[in-house]
Design a protein around this motif. Structure first.
Motif, PDB file in Angstrom:
ATOM      1  N   VAL A 105      -6.488  -2.542   5.471  1.00 33.31           N
ATOM      2  CA  VAL A 105      -5.296  -1.669   4.983  1.00 33.31           C
ATOM      3  C   VAL A 105      -5.921  -0.859   3.791  1.00 33.31           C
ATOM      4  CG1 VAL A 105      -3.132  -1.817   3.572  1.00 33.31           C
ATOM      5  CG2 VAL A 105      -3.554  -3.438   5.489  1.00 33.31           C
ATOM      6  N   ALA A 106      -6.595  -1.166   2.857  1.00 30.70           N
ATOM      7  CA  ALA A 106      -6.907  -0.299   1.823  1.00 30.70           C
ATOM      8  C   ALA A 106      -8.346   0.204   1.875  1.00 30.70           C
ATOM      9  CB  ALA A 106      -6.865  -1.090   0.456  1.00 30.70           C
ATOM     10  N   GLY A 107      -9.073  -0.115   3.086  1.00 32.53           N
ATOM     11  CA  GLY A 107     -10.317   0.357   3.321  1.00 32.53           C
ATOM     12  C   GLY A 107     -11.336  -0.017   2.425  1.00 32.53           C
ATOM     13  N   LEU A 108     -12.674   0.387   2.522  1.00 29.08           N
ATOM     14  CA  LEU A 108     -13.684   0.128   1.538  1.00 29.08           C
ATOM     15  C   LEU A 108     -13.646   0.523   0.238  1.00 29.08           C
ATOM     16  CD1 LEU A 108     -16.667   0.517   4.253  1.00 29.08           C
ATOM     17  CD2 LEU A 108     -15.759  -1.705   3.242  1.00 29.08           C
ATOM     18  N   GLY A 109     -12.855   1.675   0.050  1.00 26.53           N
ATOM     19  CA  GLY A 109     -12.325   2.011  -1.189  1.00 26.53           C
ATOM     20  C   GLY A 109     -12.116   0.991  -2.271  1.00 26.53           C
ATOM     21  N   ALA A 168      -2.019   1.191  -4.418  1.00 28.12           N
ATOM     22  CA  ALA A 168      -3.355   0.976  -4.295  1.00 28.12           C
ATOM     23  C   ALA A 168      -3.980   0.301  -5.520  1.00 28.12           C
ATOM     24  CB  ALA A 168      -4.004   2.373  -4.304  1.00 28.12           C
ATOM     25  N   GLU A 169      -3.260   0.368  -6.442  1.00 28.80           N
ATOM     26  CA  GLU A 169      -3.801  -0.032  -7.930  1.00 28.80           C
ATOM     27  C   GLU A 169      -3.774  -1.928  -7.750  1.00 28.80           C
ATOM     28  OE1 GLU A 169      -4.078   1.763 -10.863  1.00 28.80           O
ATOM     29  OE2 GLU A 169      -5.113   0.003 -12.055  1.00 28.80           O
ATOM     30  N   GLN A 190      -9.076   5.331   0.546  1.00 25.07           N
ATOM     31  CA  GLN A 190      -9.599   4.206   1.102  1.00 25.07           C
ATOM     32  C   GLN A 190     -11.034   4.559   1.678  1.00 25.07           C
ATOM     33  OE1 GLN A 190      -6.207   5.117   3.856  1.00 25.07           O
ATOM     34  NE2 GLN A 190      -5.847   3.021   4.088  1.00 25.07           N
ATOM     35  N   LEU A 191     -11.558   5.431   1.371  1.00 24.69           N
ATOM     36  CA  LEU A 191     -12.976   5.990   1.930  1.00 24.69           C
ATOM     37  C   LEU A 191     -14.019   5.406   0.839  1.00 24.69           C
ATOM     38  CD1 LEU A 191     -11.403   9.415   2.585  1.00 24.69           C
ATOM     39  CD2 LEU A 191     -11.963   7.708   4.197  1.00 24.69           C
ATOM     40  N   GLY A 237     -15.076  -0.771  -3.644  1.00 22.29           N
ATOM     41  CA  GLY A 237     -15.922   0.001  -4.423  1.00 22.29           C
ATOM     42  C   GLY A 237     -15.216   0.063  -5.896  1.00 22.29           C
ATOM     43  N   ARG A 238     -13.831   0.123  -5.830  1.00 24.63           N
ATOM     44  CA  ARG A 238     -13.111   0.347  -6.896  1.00 24.63           C
ATOM     45  C   ARG A 238     -13.386  -1.071  -7.867  1.00 24.63           C
ATOM     46  NH1 ARG A 238     -10.105   3.644  -4.325  1.00 24.63           N
ATOM     47  NH2 ARG A 238      -8.695   2.218  -3.454  1.00 24.63           N
ATOM     48  N   ASP A 298      -6.062  -3.327  -5.295  1.00 26.04           N
ATOM     49  CA  ASP A 298      -7.463  -3.293  -6.201  1.00 26.04           C
ATOM     50  C   ASP A 298      -7.525  -4.742  -6.724  1.00 26.04           C
ATOM     51  OD1 ASP A 298      -8.120  -0.959  -5.007  1.00 26.04           O
ATOM     52  OD2 ASP A 298      -7.576   0.236  -6.800  1.00 26.04           O
ATOM     53  N   TRP A 306       0.720  -1.137  -0.058  1.00 30.88           N
ATOM     54  CA  TRP A 306       0.209   0.112   0.028  1.00 30.88           C
ATOM     55  C   TRP A 306       1.007   1.422   0.078  1.00 30.88           C
ATOM     56  CZ3 TRP A 306      -4.784   1.909  -0.866  1.00 30.88           C
ATOM     57  CH2 TRP A 306      -5.142   2.967  -0.207  1.00 30.88           C
ATOM     58  N   SER A 318     -10.126   2.910 -13.006  1.00 34.20           N
ATOM     59  CA  SER A 318     -11.095   2.079 -12.634  1.00 34.20           C
ATOM     60  C   SER A 318     -12.488   2.507 -13.334  1.00 34.20           C
ATOM     61  CB  SER A 318     -11.036   2.006 -11.257  1.00 34.20           C
ATOM     62  OG  SER A 318     -10.873   3.106 -10.594  1.00 34.20           O
ATOM     63  N   THR A 376     -16.562  -0.924  -9.632  1.00 37.88           N
ATOM     64  CA  THR A 376     -16.875  -0.255 -10.775  1.00 37.88           C
ATOM     65  C   THR A 376     -15.794  -0.493 -11.913  1.00 37.88           C
ATOM     66  OG1 THR A 376     -15.074   1.509  -9.894  1.00 37.88           O
ATOM     67  CG2 THR A 376     -17.343   1.800  -9.213  1.00 37.88           C
ATOM     68  N   ASP A 377     -14.775  -1.150 -11.650  1.00 35.68           N
ATOM     69  CA  ASP A 377     -13.782  -1.223 -12.575  1.00 35.68           C
ATOM     70  C   ASP A 377     -14.186  -2.202 -13.704  1.00 35.68           C
ATOM     71  OD1 ASP A 377     -11.360  -1.395 -14.181  1.00 35.68           O
ATOM     72  OD2 ASP A 377     -10.314  -1.340 -12.258  1.00 35.68           O
ATOM     73  N   TRP A 378     -14.061  -1.687 -15.056  1.00 30.16           N
ATOM     74  CA  TRP A 378     -14.331  -2.649 -16.035  1.00 30.16           C
ATOM     75  C   TRP A 378     -13.199  -3.606 -16.623  1.00 30.16           C
ATOM     76  CZ3 TRP A 378     -19.238  -2.793 -17.652  1.00 30.16           C
ATOM     77  CH2 TRP A 378     -20.049  -1.547 -17.104  1.00 30.16           C
ATOM     78  N   ARG A 379     -12.134  -3.375 -15.910  1.00 31.94           N
ATOM     79  CA  ARG A 379     -11.044  -4.151 -16.412  1.00 31.94           C
ATOM     80  C   ARG A 379     -11.161  -5.561 -15.552  1.00 31.94           C
ATOM     81  NH1 ARG A 379      -6.374  -0.458 -14.978  1.00 31.94           N
ATOM     82  NH2 ARG A 379      -7.819  -0.073 -13.309  1.00 31.94           N
TER      83      ARG A 379
END
Lengths: 206, 363
Positions: free
Chosen positions: A190-194, A118-119, B250-251, A197-198, A122, A112, B204, A201-204
């Protein structure tokens, strides 16, 4: 009478009120080509992904779990077909299973904190969900054939709890699932709920 | 940091809110109507109700100079409410859209406004003197899905739009006879109507919740459903942008954002609190929340007696009351707007959300 029937049949076949007009409009959002939402992926062949998998397993055997995990996640075969993606999922799952629970959090924190970390996380979440979704057991079937030798023990009642072992398959996939779940817990810490979500949403797709 | 000013207006979601120029009147979109609140000594009092829509009102904006209010709704209509001595008089605007309207904002010049809609179009509306009505021109291409959000450039010609097709776009909404020809800038030189000056998405590709130009208008920020904010620094017409900086957080996703000067962004959304980002072309960072956590009066400071603890365990099966979030807002924040500021710097900003609260914060 017959006229009425004809009329009904005609109105049924041409039930224009139920026609989905959006499907007929080329500009409609239902005809939106979602592949335009990301850059074109380079194609990945099966032999490439197998050799990548071998390199990653080698790293893992050499004890460099972080490089193995990074290598596996940075080279996610977005452009591959389903078989290629399945092969890579196998590799990632093996790497995940090869890392001890106590090492997960420090490892994830290092990733992280690094460039592009971050990527990478994900992508890890994508693999976690794919691993959970795949119905076939992705665990490298660490079945213990000898362990069930007690099958030979005669059951006087004739009601054998051992025979068949319908839960055997579930047990190994359950073990794989618990690994994925504990990884999921650690990644979200570590990376949170984000990152969840990613992943949605991600199309890959992996 | 002084404490924010909290007003519980009612217990319904607030889709959008807007203050008049003197901050004495607050317009709030509540269900199918718009409620006007007047400032009283220590709060807001309901003054008037604007009833004209028959479906949920999705956007409301008060023009700062003229005092006109524009509202839009899922009933596919927009209304302009003209202030008069006997109350507000509505005028229907011909939007010509076949899906609900999602968002509305006056241009800074107040001679036109833009309405986003589910019909994959933005209606740019202006007043036609000879016919004495509001007419609209559509920006359609290349929008592929619902327009969720809009933001005006300070020059009143450029318009940023975010859409569920994951793109944030910058269009020209130049209308002959209404607008003055804009000066050439970083977004382009010749700007006839419907010129696409920029089209951006991040890796993304989440759908866009909010867009905003920086105070100078030379940078664009947008927040998407992938919990990120992205800042674009363009580099003139037909050139790739100088920099596109994306921050994955992270939010939970952000629903609304404002600029505070050129190097700070305040964003709020599903985490029910506002967060501050700082940065420049070289990079942006999340620097933290605008709320100080564990404020007194939220119940965590109270010392529990053993008797009380067992009593609570007996009554509720638990010792602490955790039905309240630790944030001021108790649900998603939908709208964040500048309340007080000068020259692009924000001193105070206001937020409203699903919990029916209006909160005025110090930036």
């Amino acid at each position: 009478m017959s006229i009425v029937q004809q009329h009904t049949a005609a109105s049924l076949s041409e039930n224009w009120r139920t026609i989905n007009i959006d499907a007929l409009d080329p500009d409609s959002s239902t005809n939106f080509d979602t592949s335009t939402l990301h850059a074109a992926f380079p194609p990945v062949s099966h032999s490439e992904i197998v050799s990548l998998g071998q390199q990653i397993r080698q790293l893992l055997r050499g004890g460099d779990a972080e490089s193995a995990l990074r290598g596996a996640l940075e080279n996610a075969p977005y452009g591959g077909d389903d078989a290629v993606k399945e092969t890579h999922l196998q590799t990632v799952t093996e790497v995940l299973q090869g890392i001890k629970a106590s090492e997960m959090t420090p490892l994830l924190e290092r990733i992280w904190g690094s460039e592009g970390g971050a990527e990478i996380l994900d992508v890890l979440v994508k693999y976690l969900y794919k691993g959970m979704a795949s119905s076939t057991s992705t665990s490298s079937s660490s079945g213990r054939p000898g362990a069930r030798g007690s099958n030979l023990t005669p059951q006087s009642t004739g009601f054998s709890q051992m025979s068949g072992r319908p839960g055997a398959q579930n047990e190994s996939s359950g073990a794989a699932m618990s690994v994925l779940l504990s990884w999921h817990e650690k990644v979200v810490e570590v990376a949170g709920l984000g990152c969840v979500g990613r992943c949605m949403t991600d199309w890959r797709k992996v | 940091m002084s404490t924010p000013e909290v007003h519980q207006l009612f217990h319904n979601p607030i889709a959008d809110h807007s203050f008049s120029a003197d901050k004495q009147t607050l317009a709030v979109a509540r269900d199918t109507r718009v409620e006007l609140y007047g400032r009283s000594d220590n709060g807001f009092k309901l003054k008037d109700e604007l009833k004209g829509h028959d479906k949920t009102v999705t956007g409301v904006d008060v023009a700062l100079q003229s005092g006109r209010i524009v509202t839009c709704s899922q009933d596919r209509n927009a209304l302009v409410w003209e202030p008069s001595p006997t109350g507000y008089k509505p005028t229907l605007v011909l939007l010509r859209i076949n899906r609900g309207a999602s968002f509305v904002r006056w241009s800074p010049s107040e001679t036109k406004f833009a309405v986003g809609s589910g019909a994959r179009a933005i209606a740019i509306c202006y007043f036609e003197e000879e016919n004495d009505w509001w007419v609209s021109k559509h920006i359609k291409k290349p929008i592929r899905s619902t327009v969720t959000t809009l933001a005006w450039h300070p020059n009143s010609v450029l318009l940023a739009a975010g859409s569920t097709d994951a793109h944030a776009r910058v269009f020209s909404s130049f209308i002959k006879g209404i607008d003055e020809r804009p000066e050439a800038g970083v977004w382009g030189e010749r700007l006839p109507f419907n010129t696409v000056c920029g089209e951006y998405l991040n890796n993304s590709a989440g759908w866009i919740h909010t867009v905003s130009f920086s105070p100078s208008g030379d940078a664009l920020a947008f927040a998407a459903h992938d919990s990120s904010i992205t800042v674009v620094y363009p580099n003139g017409a037909d050139q790739p942008p100088r920099a596109v900086v994306s921050v994955s957080t992270q939010l939970l996703p952000f629903m609304s954002l404002i600029w505070n000067g050129e190097s700070e962004i305040i964003a709020a959304g599903y985490d029910c609190e506002a967060f501050r980002f700082k940065g420049s072309e070289k990079g942006w960072q999340l620097t933290g929340s605008l709320e100080s956590k564990g404020r007194p009066g939220l119940g965590d400071a109270r010392e529990e007696s053993a008797f009380n603890m067992f009593k609570q365990m007996d009554l509720k099966g638990k010792t602490t009351d955790d039905t309240q979030l630790k944030t001021v807002h108790q649900n998603t924040i939908n709208t964040i707007r500048i309340y007080e500021g000068s020259g692009g710097a924000v001193r105070k900003f206001s937020t409203t959300g699903v919990d029916g609260k209006l909160v005025i914060w110090n930036a």
